[in-house]
Design a protein around this motif. Structure first.
Motif, PDB file in Angstrom:
ATOM      1  N   ARG A  18       0.861  -1.097   0.147  1.00  0.00           N
ATOM      2  CA  ARG A  18      -0.023  -0.059  -0.020  1.00  0.00           C
ATOM      3  C   ARG A  18       0.782   1.363   0.023  1.00  0.00           C
ATOM      4  NH1 ARG A  18      -3.899   2.083   4.714  1.00  0.00           N
ATOM      5  NH2 ARG A  18      -4.790   4.080   3.702  1.00  0.00           N
ATOM      6  N   ALA A  19       1.854   1.350   0.742  1.00  0.00           N
ATOM      7  CA  ALA A  19       2.813   2.531   0.727  1.00  0.00           C
ATOM      8  C   ALA A  19       3.348   2.688  -0.416  1.00  0.00           C
ATOM      9  CB  ALA A  19       3.922   2.168   1.848  1.00  0.00           C
ATOM     10  N   LEU A  20       4.062   1.469  -1.125  1.00  0.00           N
ATOM     11  CA  LEU A  20       4.818   1.670  -2.480  1.00  0.00           C
ATOM     12  C   LEU A  20       3.606   2.342  -3.447  1.00  0.00           C
ATOM     13  CD1 LEU A  20       6.730  -1.538  -2.394  1.00  0.00           C
ATOM     14  CD2 LEU A  20       7.718   0.769  -2.017  1.00  0.00           C
ATOM     15  N   ASP A  21       2.456   1.807  -3.203  1.00  0.00           N
ATOM     16  CA  ASP A  21       1.503   2.373  -4.346  1.00  0.00           C
ATOM     17  C   ASP A  21       0.925   3.614  -4.091  1.00  0.00           C
ATOM     18  OD1 ASP A  21       1.084  -0.306  -5.517  1.00  0.00           O
ATOM     19  OD2 ASP A  21      -0.760  -0.857  -4.432  1.00  0.00           O
ATOM     20  N   ALA A  22       1.383   4.273  -3.184  1.00  0.00           N
ATOM     21  CA  ALA A  22       1.244   5.813  -2.561  1.00  0.00           C
ATOM     22  C   ALA A  22       2.503   6.330  -2.855  1.00  0.00           C
ATOM     23  CB  ALA A  22       0.544   5.836  -1.304  1.00  0.00           C
ATOM     24  N   ASP A  23       3.518   5.710  -3.349  1.00  0.00           N
ATOM     25  CA  ASP A  23       4.735   6.310  -3.882  1.00  0.00           C
ATOM     26  C   ASP A  23       5.520   6.699  -2.554  1.00  0.00           C
ATOM     27  OD1 ASP A  23       4.691   6.052  -6.619  1.00  0.00           O
ATOM     28  OD2 ASP A  23       3.277   8.073  -6.688  1.00  0.00           O
ATOM     29  N   VAL A  24       5.103   6.038  -1.505  1.00  0.00           N
ATOM     30  CA  VAL A  24       6.102   6.154  -0.277  1.00  0.00           C
ATOM     31  C   VAL A  24       7.168   5.276  -0.200  1.00  0.00           C
ATOM     32  CG1 VAL A  24       5.843   6.159   2.072  1.00  0.00           C
ATOM     33  CG2 VAL A  24       4.067   7.096   1.312  1.00  0.00           C
ATOM     34  N   PRO A  25       8.369   5.571  -0.172  1.00  0.00           N
ATOM     35  CA  PRO A  25       9.629   4.771  -0.074  1.00  0.00           C
ATOM     36  C   PRO A  25       9.682   4.257   1.136  1.00  0.00           C
ATOM     37  CG  PRO A  25      10.175   7.114   0.184  1.00  0.00           C
ATOM     38  CD  PRO A  25       8.807   7.143   0.133  1.00  0.00           C
ATOM     39  N   VAL A  26       9.119   2.982   1.299  1.00  0.00           N
ATOM     40  CA  VAL A  26       8.944   2.460   2.690  1.00  0.00           C
ATOM     41  C   VAL A  26      10.038   1.374   2.827  1.00  0.00           C
ATOM     42  CG1 VAL A  26       7.581   0.603   1.774  1.00  0.00           C
ATOM     43  CG2 VAL A  26       7.519   1.012   4.153  1.00  0.00           C
ATOM     44  N   CYS A  27      10.859   1.376   3.950  1.00  0.00           N
ATOM     45  CA  CYS A  27      11.969   0.562   4.329  1.00  0.00           C
ATOM     46  C   CYS A  27      11.558  -0.393   5.600  1.00  0.00           C
ATOM     47  CB  CYS A  27      13.143   1.126   4.639  1.00  0.00           C
ATOM     48  SG  CYS A  27      13.814   2.620   3.006  1.00  0.00           S
ATOM     49  N   PRO A  28      10.905  -1.360   5.478  1.00  0.00           N
ATOM     50  CA  PRO A  28      10.682  -2.315   6.689  1.00  0.00           C
ATOM     51  C   PRO A  28      11.931  -2.628   7.008  1.00  0.00           C
ATOM     52  CG  PRO A  28       9.541  -3.159   4.664  1.00  0.00           C
ATOM     53  CD  PRO A  28      10.709  -2.057   4.070  1.00  0.00           C
ATOM     54  N   THR A  29      12.126  -2.682   8.448  1.00  0.00           N
ATOM     55  CA  THR A  29      13.511  -2.731   9.288  1.00  0.00           C
ATOM     56  C   THR A  29      13.202  -3.708  10.655  1.00  0.00           C
ATOM     57  OG1 THR A  29      15.424  -1.930  10.166  1.00  0.00           O
ATOM     58  CG2 THR A  29      13.148  -1.081  10.783  1.00  0.00           C
ATOM     59  N   TYR A  30      14.519  -4.639  10.812  1.00  0.00           N
ATOM     60  CA  TYR A  30      14.163  -5.354  11.987  1.00  0.00           C
ATOM     61  C   TYR A  30      15.264  -4.766  12.930  1.00  0.00           C
ATOM     62  CZ  TYR A  30      15.377  -9.341  15.134  1.00  0.00           C
ATOM     63  OH  TYR A  30      15.935  -9.985  15.934  1.00  0.00           O
ATOM     64  N   GLY A  31      15.113  -4.491  14.167  1.00  0.00           N
ATOM     65  CA  GLY A  31      16.122  -3.972  15.026  1.00  0.00           C
ATOM     66  C   GLY A  31      15.824  -4.410  16.636  1.00  0.00           C
ATOM     67  N   MET A  32      16.768  -3.800  17.218  1.00  0.00           N
ATOM     68  CA  MET A  32      16.278  -4.155  18.705  1.00  0.00           C
ATOM     69  C   MET A  32      17.230  -2.995  19.347  1.00  0.00           C
ATOM     70  SD  MET A  32      18.116  -7.849  18.741  1.00  0.00           S
ATOM     71  CE  MET A  32      17.584  -8.160  20.566  1.00  0.00           C
ATOM     72  N   THR A  33      16.980  -2.938  20.645  1.00  0.00           N
ATOM     73  CA  THR A  33      17.719  -1.947  21.836  1.00  0.00           C
ATOM     74  C   THR A  33      19.142  -2.454  21.804  1.00  0.00           C
ATOM     75  OG1 THR A  33      15.825  -1.777  23.219  1.00  0.00           O
ATOM     76  CG2 THR A  33      17.769  -1.166  23.900  1.00  0.00           C
ATOM     77  N   GLU A  34      19.247  -3.624  21.720  1.00  0.00           N
ATOM     78  CA  GLU A  34      20.610  -4.422  21.940  1.00  0.00           C
ATOM     79  C   GLU A  34      21.543  -4.119  20.865  1.00  0.00           C
ATOM     80  OE1 GLU A  34      17.959  -7.164  24.694  1.00  0.00           O
ATOM     81  OE2 GLU A  34      17.745  -5.801  22.725  1.00  0.00           O
ATOM     82  N   THR A  35      20.983  -3.693  19.631  1.00  0.00           N
ATOM     83  CA  THR A  35      21.852  -3.269  18.772  1.00  0.00           C
ATOM     84  C   THR A  35      21.841  -1.972  18.136  1.00  0.00           C
ATOM     85  OG1 THR A  35      20.156  -3.874  16.985  1.00  0.00           O
ATOM     86  CG2 THR A  35      21.644  -5.810  17.733  1.00  0.00           C
ATOM     87  N   ALA A  36      21.623  -1.011  19.087  1.00  0.00           N
ATOM     88  CA  ALA A  36      21.288   0.531  18.712  1.00  0.00           C
ATOM     89  C   ALA A  36      20.613   0.721  17.805  1.00  0.00           C
ATOM     90  CB  ALA A  36      22.823   1.019  18.679  1.00  0.00           C
ATOM     91  N   SER A  37      19.535  -0.023  17.527  1.00  0.00           N
ATOM     92  CA  SER A  37      18.364   0.097  16.386  1.00  0.00           C
ATOM     93  C   SER A  37      18.620  -0.855  15.475  1.00  0.00           C
ATOM     94  CB  SER A  37      18.369   1.388  15.948  1.00  0.00           C
ATOM     95  OG  SER A  37      17.234   1.664  15.172  1.00  0.00           O
ATOM     96  N   GLN A  38      18.984  -0.707  14.064  1.00  0.00           N
ATOM     97  CA  GLN A  38      18.702  -1.663  12.938  1.00  0.00           C
ATOM     98  C   GLN A  38      19.409  -2.836  13.049  1.00  0.00           C
ATOM     99  OE1 GLN A  38      18.935   2.314  10.765  1.00  0.00           O
ATOM    100  NE2 GLN A  38      18.367   1.192   9.151  1.00  0.00           N
ATOM    101  N   VAL A  39      19.034  -3.797  12.648  1.00  0.00           N
ATOM    102  CA  VAL A  39      19.781  -5.104  12.215  1.00  0.00           C
ATOM    103  C   VAL A  39      19.815  -5.183  10.880  1.00  0.00           C
ATOM    104  CG1 VAL A  39      19.996  -7.643  12.650  1.00  0.00           C
ATOM    105  CG2 VAL A  39      19.461  -6.209  14.432  1.00  0.00           C
ATOM    106  N   ALA A  40      18.643  -5.237  10.254  1.00  0.00           N
ATOM    107  CA  ALA A  40      18.507  -5.570   8.766  1.00  0.00           C
ATOM    108  C   ALA A  40      17.612  -4.340   8.492  1.00  0.00           C
ATOM    109  CB  ALA A  40      18.173  -6.930   8.373  1.00  0.00           C
TER     110      ALA A  40
END
Length: 485
Positions: free
Chosen positions: A275-297
Motif C-alpha cells: 500500500r505504501a509503495l502504491d502511494a509512492d512512499v519509499p518504505v523501508c521495513p526494518t528489523y532491529g532491537m535495543t541491544e543493537t542500537a536500532s537496525q539489524v537489517a
C-alpha cells in the motif's frame, strides 16, 4: 566524535541541527552547542559528574536532545526512562541502575517525585527546576569508544526489565551502517515522532548529529500534524512503527520529499508495504532491537515490491546466524532463532554477566526467522510468546502476575490478539470465583501496568484450556478470546 555537537560546531556551525515542530524553533549546530554547554553546566552544578547515570523521564522534545548531548559532554551516562510506565514499573528500573538524579518535565513530575532519586524539571514552572542552577564551567570528558553512552531498558525475552549498555562505539557503528543502507545527504532532515526513550527515537537524534544533518522533532504522534511537518520542513526521512504508517496513509498524501520511511518496532504487514509503495512512499521495513542500537537489517524501497515479507539483508558489519534448538547453524530457508553479532551489539546488560544472552555466534535475540538463498532476512514469531502492540513489547508473564495479584482472580492466561491497527492487542482469559469484571481488572491495573500493557480483550472461563502435558494451550486461549475481539 564522542561529542558530536562539538564536532559539528567546528566544521558545520551554521547548519540546522534541530527543529521543534510544536514551537517552530530551530537551532544551528553553533546554537545547539551553546545550549548543550549551558545544560551540562547546570547538571554539573547539581553534582553530576563523569560516569554518573542520569535518568530522563520525558517525551520527545528539544530539552531531551540537549540532555542527551550534555551527558556526552560531561561523560555521564544517559538513562532514558519510559514515560508511559506506571510508577511501580519505573521504581523497579530506577533501583536497578541507581541514577544520581532524574530530569523530568511538567507532565512527568508527579511520577518522578515518587522514585528513589533526586528530581529536577526542565520546565520553569516546576520546582526544583534545572534552570534554577547557575551553570558552572565544564571540561569536556575524555571518552573512549568502549565507554557507555546510554542505558536503555528493554523487557528482554524473560520479561524481566534489563538495562542495555550501549557504548559510543555501538552508536557510531549503527550510524555508519545505517548510512550505507539509507544514504546521507547534506540537506537531510529526519523527522522523529517516536519516543526518545526507545532506541528508534533516540537514534534519530544521535545519528543526525554525527552526520551533521537535521533532526525534526514532533511532540508525540498525530497523523495530521506529522503529515504537515513532513511537508513544511521538506523532510527526507522519517521513523515510524507500522501503525503510524497506516494512519498516515489513511490521513492523506505523504510528502514527496521523502527518500526513506524507516518502519520497525513491530513486523510490517506485507500488504501495508505494498500500500505504501502504491502511494509512492519509499518504505523501508526494518528489523532491529535495543541491544543493537536500532537496525539489524533493512529493506530498500526498490527491493520491497518483490520482497514485501522481508526486512532486507543485514546492515554493514552485522552478521545474523539462524540456529536450531541445539544451537547449531541452520541452512538457508530453515527457521530458527536469530543470533546477531557485529560492532553495534551491546557488550551486555547492567547487573548481568550475559552468559545466557550470548552464544558463540553472538547475541541470542529470542526472535525466530530465516535467511533465504539471497541473504534476505525474514522474521516471524518470538520464543517467549512476546506481544508486540503498536511497536511496544509486552510480556504475558508480567501482565498475568499483576492480574493474578487481584484477590478475586484465580488464574490468568495472557496472549496477543491480532489487531489490524496495532498489530496485536493484549488479551486475557481469566478464571475467577468472584464477581470480577473486565472494568474492575482495568481499574486494578491502572497504576500497576503501563496503558499499552493492560488487557484490551478480556474473557472469563471456569478453567484455562491445557495441553495433554498440562501447559496452557495458548492457541485455545486465543480462540476463546476471538469472540470478545
Amino acid at each position: 566524535m564522542r561529542d558530536a555537537v562539538a564536532l559539528q560546531t567546528a566544521s558545520n556551525p551554521d547548519a540546522t541541527a534541530l527543529v521543534d515542530t510544536e514551537s517552530g524553533a530551530s537551532w544551528t549546530y553553533d546554537e545547539l552547542h551553546d545550549a548543550v554547554e549551558t545544560t551540562a553546566g547546570r547538571l554539573a552544578a547539581l553534582g553530576v559528574e563523569s560516569g554518573d547515570r542520569l535518568g530522563v523521564l520525558m517525551e520527545t522534545r528539544p530539552a531531551f536532545a540537549r540532555l542527551a548531548f550534555a551527558c556526552a559532554r560531561l561523560g555521564a551516562v544517559l538513562v532514558p526512562l519510559n514515560a508511559r510506565l506506571a510508577v511501580p514499573e519505573l521504581r523497579a528500573q530506577v533501583r536497578s541502575v541507581e541514577p544520581v538524579a532524574i530530569v523530568c518535565e511538567a507532565e512527568t513530575a508527579a511520577d518522578a517525585r515518587e522514585l528513589d532519586a533526586p528530581t529536577v524539571s526542565v520546565d520553569a514552572g516546576d520546582r526544583p527546576a534545572l534552570a534554577d542552577s547557575d551553570p558552572v564551567d565544564v571540561k569536556a570528558a575524555d571518552l573512549a569508544w568502549s565507554d557507555t553512552r546510554a542505558l536503555l531498558f528493554t523487557s528482554g525475552t524473560t520479561g524481566s526489565p534489563k538495562a542495555v549498555r550501549l557504548t559510543y562505539g555501538n552508536v557510531a557503528a549503527s550510524a555508519v551502517a545505517s548510512a550505507f543502507r539509507l544514504g546521507v545527504l547534506p540537506d537531510d532532515r529526519w523527522l522523529c515522532p517516536l519516543s526518545m526513550y526507545h532506541t528508534g527515537g533516540l537514534s534519530v537524534v544521535l545519528r543526525s548529529a554525527l552526520y551533521g544533518t537535521t533532526a525534526v522533532l514532533t511532540r508525540g504522534f498525530d497523523a495530521e500534524d506529522v503529515l504537515a511537518a513532513l511537508d513544511e520542513y521538506d523532510c527526507t526521512g522519517v521513523s515510524l512503527v507500522p501503525t503510524m504508517l497506516q494512519r498516515l496513509l489513511d490521513a492523506g498524501a505523504i510528502s514527496d520529499s521523502l527518500r526513506f520511511a524507516l518502519v520497525g518496532g513491530a513486523p510490517t504487514p506485507p500488504d501495508l508495504v505494498v500500500r505504501a509503495l502504491d502511494a509512492d512512499v519509499p518504505v523501508c521495513p526494518t528489523y532491529g532491537m535495543t541491544e543493537t542500537a536500532s537496525q539489524v537489517a533493512t529493506l530498500r524501497p526498490e527491493q520491497a515490491a518483490d520482497r514485501s515479507d522481508s526486512v532486507g539483508r543485514p546492515l554493514l558489519g552485522t552478521d545474523v546466524t539462524v540456529v536450531g534448538d541445539d544451537g547449531e547453524p541452520l541452512s538457508a530457508g530453515e527457521v530458527g532463532e536469530l543470533v546477531v553479532s557485529g560492532p553495534t551489539v551491546t557488550p551486555g546488560y547492567v547487573g548481568d554477566d550475559g552468559r545466557e544472552s550470548f552464544s558463540e555466534f553472538g547475541l541470542r535475540t529470542g526472535d525466530r526467522g530465516y535467511v533465504d538463498e539471497d541473504g534476505f532476512l525474514h522474521v516471524g514469531g518470538r520464543r517467549a510468546d512476546q506481544i508486540v502492540t503498536g511497536g511496544e513489547n509486552v510480556h504475558p508473564e508480567e501482565v498475568a502476575a499483576v492480574l493474578e495479584s487481584h484477590p478475586g482472580v484465580d488464574e490468568v492466561a495472557v496472549v496477543g490478539v491480532p489487531d489490524e491497527e496495532w498489530g496485536e492487542r493484549v488479551g486475557a482469559l481469566v478464571v475467577s470465583a468472584s464477581d470480577v469484571t473486565a472494568a474492575t481488572l482495568d481499574e486494578f491495573s491502572d497504576d500497576r501496568l503501563a496503558g499499552y500493557k493492560r488487557p484490551r480483550v478480556v474473557a472469563f472461563a471456569e478453567e484455562l484450556p491445557r495441553t495433554a502435558s498440562g501447559t496452557v494451550d495458548r492457541a485455545a486461549v486465543r480462540d476463546a478470546l476471538a469472540d470478545e475481539n
